[in-house]
Design a protein around this motif. Structure first.
Motif, PDB file in Angstrom:
ATOM      1  N   LEU A   1       0.856  -1.199   0.000  1.00  0.00           N
ATOM      2  CA  LEU A   1       0.000   0.000   0.000  1.00  0.00           C
ATOM      3  C   LEU A   1       0.892   1.249   0.000  1.00  0.00           C
ATOM      4  CD1 LEU A   1      -2.705  -1.291   2.504  1.00  0.00           C
ATOM      5  CD2 LEU A   1      -2.828  -1.220  -0.005  1.00  0.00           C
ATOM      6  N   ALA A   2       1.759   1.309  -1.007  1.00  0.00           N
ATOM      7  CA  ALA A   2       2.801   2.343  -1.014  1.00  0.00           C
ATOM      8  C   ALA A   2       2.223   3.738  -1.240  1.00  0.00           C
ATOM      9  CB  ALA A   2       3.830   2.014  -2.083  1.00  0.00           C
ATOM     10  N   TYR A   3       1.213   3.839  -2.077  1.00  0.00           N
ATOM     11  CA  TYR A   3       0.648   5.176  -2.317  1.00  0.00           C
ATOM     12  C   TYR A   3      -0.096   5.666  -1.075  1.00  0.00           C
ATOM     13  CZ  TYR A   3      -1.311   9.192  -4.656  1.00  0.00           C
ATOM     14  OH  TYR A   3      -1.619  10.483  -4.983  1.00  0.00           O
ATOM     15  N   THR A   4      -0.822   4.751  -0.449  1.00  0.00           N
ATOM     16  CA  THR A   4      -1.524   5.114   0.792  1.00  0.00           C
ATOM     17  C   THR A   4      -0.518   5.667   1.808  1.00  0.00           C
ATOM     18  OG1 THR A   4      -2.979   3.250   0.338  1.00  0.00           O
ATOM     19  CG2 THR A   4      -3.152   4.242   2.526  1.00  0.00           C
ATOM     20  N   ARG A   5       0.625   5.006   1.904  1.00  0.00           N
ATOM     21  CA  ARG A   5       1.650   5.469   2.846  1.00  0.00           C
ATOM     22  C   ARG A   5       2.187   6.855   2.434  1.00  0.00           C
ATOM     23  NH1 ARG A   5       5.944   4.164   6.467  1.00  0.00           N
ATOM     24  NH2 ARG A   5       6.844   6.227   6.655  1.00  0.00           N
ATOM     25  N   ARG A   6       2.316   7.087   1.124  1.00  0.00           N
ATOM     26  CA  ARG A   6       2.809   8.404   0.700  1.00  0.00           C
ATOM     27  C   ARG A   6       1.787   9.496   1.024  1.00  0.00           C
ATOM     28  NH1 ARG A   6       4.715   5.521  -3.813  1.00  0.00           N
ATOM     29  NH2 ARG A   6       3.403   6.481  -5.410  1.00  0.00           N
ATOM     30  N   VAL A   7       0.512   9.134   0.916  1.00  0.00           N
ATOM     31  CA  VAL A   7      -0.545  10.091   1.290  1.00  0.00           C
ATOM     32  C   VAL A   7      -0.409  10.441   2.782  1.00  0.00           C
ATOM     33  CG1 VAL A   7      -3.046  10.272   1.692  1.00  0.00           C
ATOM     34  CG2 VAL A   7      -2.187   9.487  -0.523  1.00  0.00           C
ATOM     35  N   VAL A   8      -0.161   9.430   3.595  1.00  0.00           N
ATOM     36  CA  VAL A   8       0.006   9.652   5.033  1.00  0.00           C
ATOM     37  C   VAL A   8       1.202  10.569   5.294  1.00  0.00           C
ATOM     38  CG1 VAL A   8       0.737   8.476   7.163  1.00  0.00           C
ATOM     39  CG2 VAL A   8      -1.126   7.516   5.786  1.00  0.00           C
ATOM     40  N   ASP A   9       2.321  10.265   4.650  1.00  0.00           N
ATOM     41  CA  ASP A   9       3.533  11.068   4.857  1.00  0.00           C
ATOM     42  C   ASP A   9       3.302  12.530   4.454  1.00  0.00           C
ATOM     43  OD1 ASP A   9       4.782   8.799   5.701  1.00  0.00           O
ATOM     44  OD2 ASP A   9       6.047   8.545   3.930  1.00  0.00           O
ATOM     45  N   GLU A  10       2.610  12.708   3.332  1.00  0.00           N
ATOM     46  CA  GLU A  10       2.379  14.073   2.850  1.00  0.00           C
ATOM     47  C   GLU A  10       1.402  14.818   3.764  1.00  0.00           C
ATOM     48  OE1 GLU A  10       3.751  16.115   1.126  1.00  0.00           O
ATOM     49  OE2 GLU A  10       2.543  17.209  -0.322  1.00  0.00           O
ATOM     50  N   SER A  11       0.450  14.080   4.299  1.00  0.00           N
ATOM     51  CA  SER A  11      -0.491  14.696   5.225  1.00  0.00           C
ATOM     52  C   SER A  11       0.236  15.120   6.507  1.00  0.00           C
ATOM     53  CB  SER A  11      -1.607  13.685   5.516  1.00  0.00           C
ATOM     54  OG  SER A  11      -2.400  14.115   6.562  1.00  0.00           O
ATOM     55  N   LEU A  12       1.151  14.262   6.985  1.00  0.00           N
ATOM     56  CA  LEU A  12       1.930  14.612   8.181  1.00  0.00           C
ATOM     57  C   LEU A  12       2.889  15.778   7.906  1.00  0.00           C
ATOM     58  CD1 LEU A  12       2.798  11.041   9.518  1.00  0.00           C
ATOM     59  CD2 LEU A  12       1.275  12.693  10.598  1.00  0.00           C
ATOM     60  N   ARG A  13       3.253  15.943   6.637  1.00  0.00           N
ATOM     61  CA  ARG A  13       4.089  17.104   6.294  1.00  0.00           C
ATOM     62  C   ARG A  13       3.266  18.395   6.396  1.00  0.00           C
ATOM     63  NH1 ARG A  13       5.149  20.697   2.177  1.00  0.00           N
ATOM     64  NH2 ARG A  13       3.629  19.777   0.751  1.00  0.00           N
ATOM     65  N   LEU A  14       2.107  18.409   5.749  1.00  0.00           N
ATOM     66  CA  LEU A  14       1.339  19.656   5.676  1.00  0.00           C
ATOM     67  C   LEU A  14       0.670  20.001   7.005  1.00  0.00           C
ATOM     68  CD1 LEU A  14      -0.205  19.419   2.122  1.00  0.00           C
ATOM     69  CD2 LEU A  14       1.300  21.229   2.967  1.00  0.00           C
ATOM     70  N   TYR A  15       0.208  18.993   7.726  1.00  0.00           N
ATOM     71  CA  TYR A  15      -0.452  19.236   9.009  1.00  0.00           C
ATOM     72  C   TYR A  15       0.153  18.344  10.094  1.00  0.00           C
ATOM     73  CZ  TYR A  15      -3.684  21.958   6.286  1.00  0.00           C
ATOM     74  OH  TYR A  15      -4.206  22.916   5.455  1.00  0.00           O
ATOM     75  N   PRO A  16       1.396  18.638  10.477  1.00  0.00           N
ATOM     76  CA  PRO A  16       2.031  17.801  11.497  1.00  0.00           C
ATOM     77  C   PRO A  16       1.305  17.954  12.835  1.00  0.00           C
ATOM     78  CG  PRO A  16       3.365  19.767  11.023  1.00  0.00           C
ATOM     79  CD  PRO A  16       2.241  19.759  10.029  1.00  0.00           C
ATOM     80  N   PRO A  17       0.740  16.859  13.377  1.00  0.00           N
ATOM     81  CA  PRO A  17      -0.027  16.998  14.619  1.00  0.00           C
ATOM     82  C   PRO A  17       0.799  17.623  15.751  1.00  0.00           C
ATOM     83  CG  PRO A  17      -0.438  14.859  13.628  1.00  0.00           C
ATOM     84  CD  PRO A  17       0.664  15.487  12.834  1.00  0.00           C
ATOM     85  N   ALA A  18       2.080  17.204  15.873  1.00  0.00           N
ATOM     86  CA  ALA A  18       2.965  17.877  16.843  1.00  0.00           C
ATOM     87  C   ALA A  18       3.664  18.983  16.063  1.00  0.00           C
ATOM     88  CB  ALA A  18       3.963  16.885  17.422  1.00  0.00           C
ATOM     89  N   TRP A  19       2.999  20.121  15.941  1.00  0.00           N
ATOM     90  CA  TRP A  19       3.458  21.155  15.009  1.00  0.00           C
ATOM     91  C   TRP A  19       4.620  21.980  15.573  1.00  0.00           C
ATOM     92  CZ3 TRP A  19       2.777  26.518  16.008  1.00  0.00           C
ATOM     93  CH2 TRP A  19       2.109  26.791  17.207  1.00  0.00           C
TER      94      TRP A  19
END
Ligand code: HEM
Length: 460
Positions: free
Chosen positions: A319-337
């Motif tokens: 599920l490599a694309y799903t993981r890239r979506v997760v990584d990109e989401s953590l980039r734009l909106y890092p929960p521990a900002w």
């Protein structure tokens, strides 16, 4: 761009970093309080990678360059501790758990908890994560017919709390999740208000906000006590984190953890283990709804690899694309900002002096959108995380889980959970932002979309 290693000079010779003048005595406190995210992004634009900022009586230095982040978190980590105002506020809620403790005490607790996060252990959690997600998928599917909008951020808080309770403590906190979510939300707002106050008022003052906070902490304490008491009553064999914490003995004294210590660890793991992940899921839904092409690629991957069945741990590498979506989401909106450190001795970073007695701020929010590291930094593009493109960036260009010895203990847990939850849900429902329900990133201890993410569900 400057780097941590150059130019070499002793702290005494190095100049202080540039930064805004701010108002007399107050410094930048008012502007910072108004819009922290915009404030810090502006400092990078105006002053560069190392910026000294006055916030009332204290000075902080924002470090935005990945080499500087590495210096503080990893290379020179021994010179930095967590005796900052930010962590003092978190300590009021979490006490001396893994996130907030220091020194030998922290190291002992970290070693104790670490085995619960080993790869094999994590693989054993996958089933629980997927089963809980299937329950939510059923609920979401049942909402398709009505077409009514709902707050999916709240659903995600319930889900991740249930998963953390079940995997780490063998307890289903499903029924309590509403109370926990509310208490935690308010406690965060309170913590944030205290953090940006020029002089925090003594907690003993019986102000309504102080009393409310006390009540919220009591609610969280009650949940944690219930988890511990239930386990003590049940006895029997358990192989989870709770059991490891309860059975651990001090190597020298042979003593078990005190009830307070146990409370602090359980509460820390319960909160750190669900709030951040819930926030990441909510932002991912927002980003996918705004980027239909990426969503189509994600749905195509899920259909191809899973063909309608629920995922297992073995599916994750595919599920490599799903993981890239997760990584990109953590980039734009890092929960521990944002997080902070205090230098124990004066240091030099990027040629500038970081004096003892001041604080250092590390901001995934700023570094993750640094225009010299990322093309079109505000654009959602999961393929930035293709291995060949990742290799072009410095290690700390992306650090949603921190780094060095204090790196998030749950990072692999969280990444696995995010992929499995998304893969389970998004095969079965498509979530679109409902018009007329505005939200914005609310920068408190974590970066949550507030007041929630209202969506409608359809079939993909
Ligand atoms: C997307 C999800 C998550 C994000 C973004 C995140 C982020 C972070 C960050 C940035 C730190 C380091 C803070 C610092 O250096 O000051 C941290 C520490 C920590 N996190 Fe996470 N975290 C996530 C999920 C989890 C999960 C699932 C757990 C537990 C199950 C967890 C437990 C902890 C603990 C215990 C620490 C303190 C570690 C130590 O200092 O030894 N986190 N987290």
């Amino acid at each position: 761009m400057s780097t941590a290693s150059a130019p070499a000079s002793s702290p005494a010779d190095a100049p202080l970093p540039p930064g805004p003048r701010g108002e007399p005595l107050l410094g930048c406190v008012r502007e910072l309080r108004k819009d922290p995210l915009a404030f810090f992004s502006k400092q990078l634009r105006e002053y560069g990678d190392v910026v000294r900022i006055r916030v009332g009586p204290v000075f902080v230095t924002m470090l935005a360059h990945p080499d500087h982040v590495r210096h503080v978190l990893q290379d020179n980590a021994r010179n930095y501790n967590k005796q900052t105002r930010g962590f003092a506020v978190v300590r009021e809620l979490l006490g001396q758990g893994l996130l907030t403790s220091e020194g030998d005490f922290w190291l002992r607790q970290r070693r104790l908890a670490q085995p619960a996060f080993h790869r094999q252990r994590l693989a054993g959690f996958a089933r629980t994560m997927v089963d809980a997600s299937v329950d939510l998928a059923n609920t979401l599917e049942s909402r398709i017919a009505s077409g009514q909008p709902f707050d999916v951020a709240e659903d995600f808080t319930h889900l991740t709390l249930r998963i953390a309770g079940l995997t780490l403590f063998g307890t289903d906190v499903g029924d309590e999740s509403h109370a926990i979510g509310e208490a935690l939300g308010r406690a965060q707002t309170f913590a944030n208000q205290r953090l940006t106050r020029l002089i925090p008022l003594p907690r003993a003052l019986p102000l309504p906000s102080h009393l409310r906070f006390k009540k919220d902490v009591a609610t969280l304490d009650r949940v944690v006590r219930t988890i511990i008491d239930r386990r003590r009553r049940e006895g029997g064999e358990h192989h989870d984190l709770l059991q490891m914490l309860m059975e651990a003995r001090d190597e020298d004294t042979g003593e078990r953890m005190s009830d307070t210590q146990l409370r602090d660890e359980v509460l820390t793991l319960l909160l750190a283990g669900h709030e951040t992940t819930a926030s990441a899921l909510a932002w991912t839904v927002v980003l996918l709804s705004r980027n239909p092409e990426a969503r189509r690629s994600l749905e195509a991957e899920l259909a191809r690899e899973l063909a309608g069945r629920a995922p297992t741990v073995e599916d994750i590498p595919r599920l490599a694309y799903t993981r890239r979506v997760v990584d990109e989401s953590l980039r734009l909106y890092p929960p521990a900002w944002i997080f902070s450190r205090a230098p124990i001795q004066d240091d030099v970073v990027g040629g500038f002096r970081i004096p003892r007695g001041t604080f250092v701020l590390l901001l995934p929010w700023v570094t993750h959108r640094h225009p010299k590291l990322w093309d079109n930094p505000n654009t959602f593009d999961p393929d930035r995380f293709l291995p060949e493109r990742e290799r072009e960036r410095p290690r700390f260009a992306w650090f949603p889980f921190g780094g060095g010895p204090r790196q998030c203990i749950g990072n692999q847990f969280a990444l696995m959970e995010l992929v499995l939850v998304l893969a389970t849900l998004l095969q079965r429902v498509r979530l679109d932002l409902a018009p007329g329900h505005d939200f914005a990133p609310a920068p408190a201890i974590t970066l949550r979309p507030r007041p929630g993410v209202w969506v409608t569900a359809t079939r993909p």
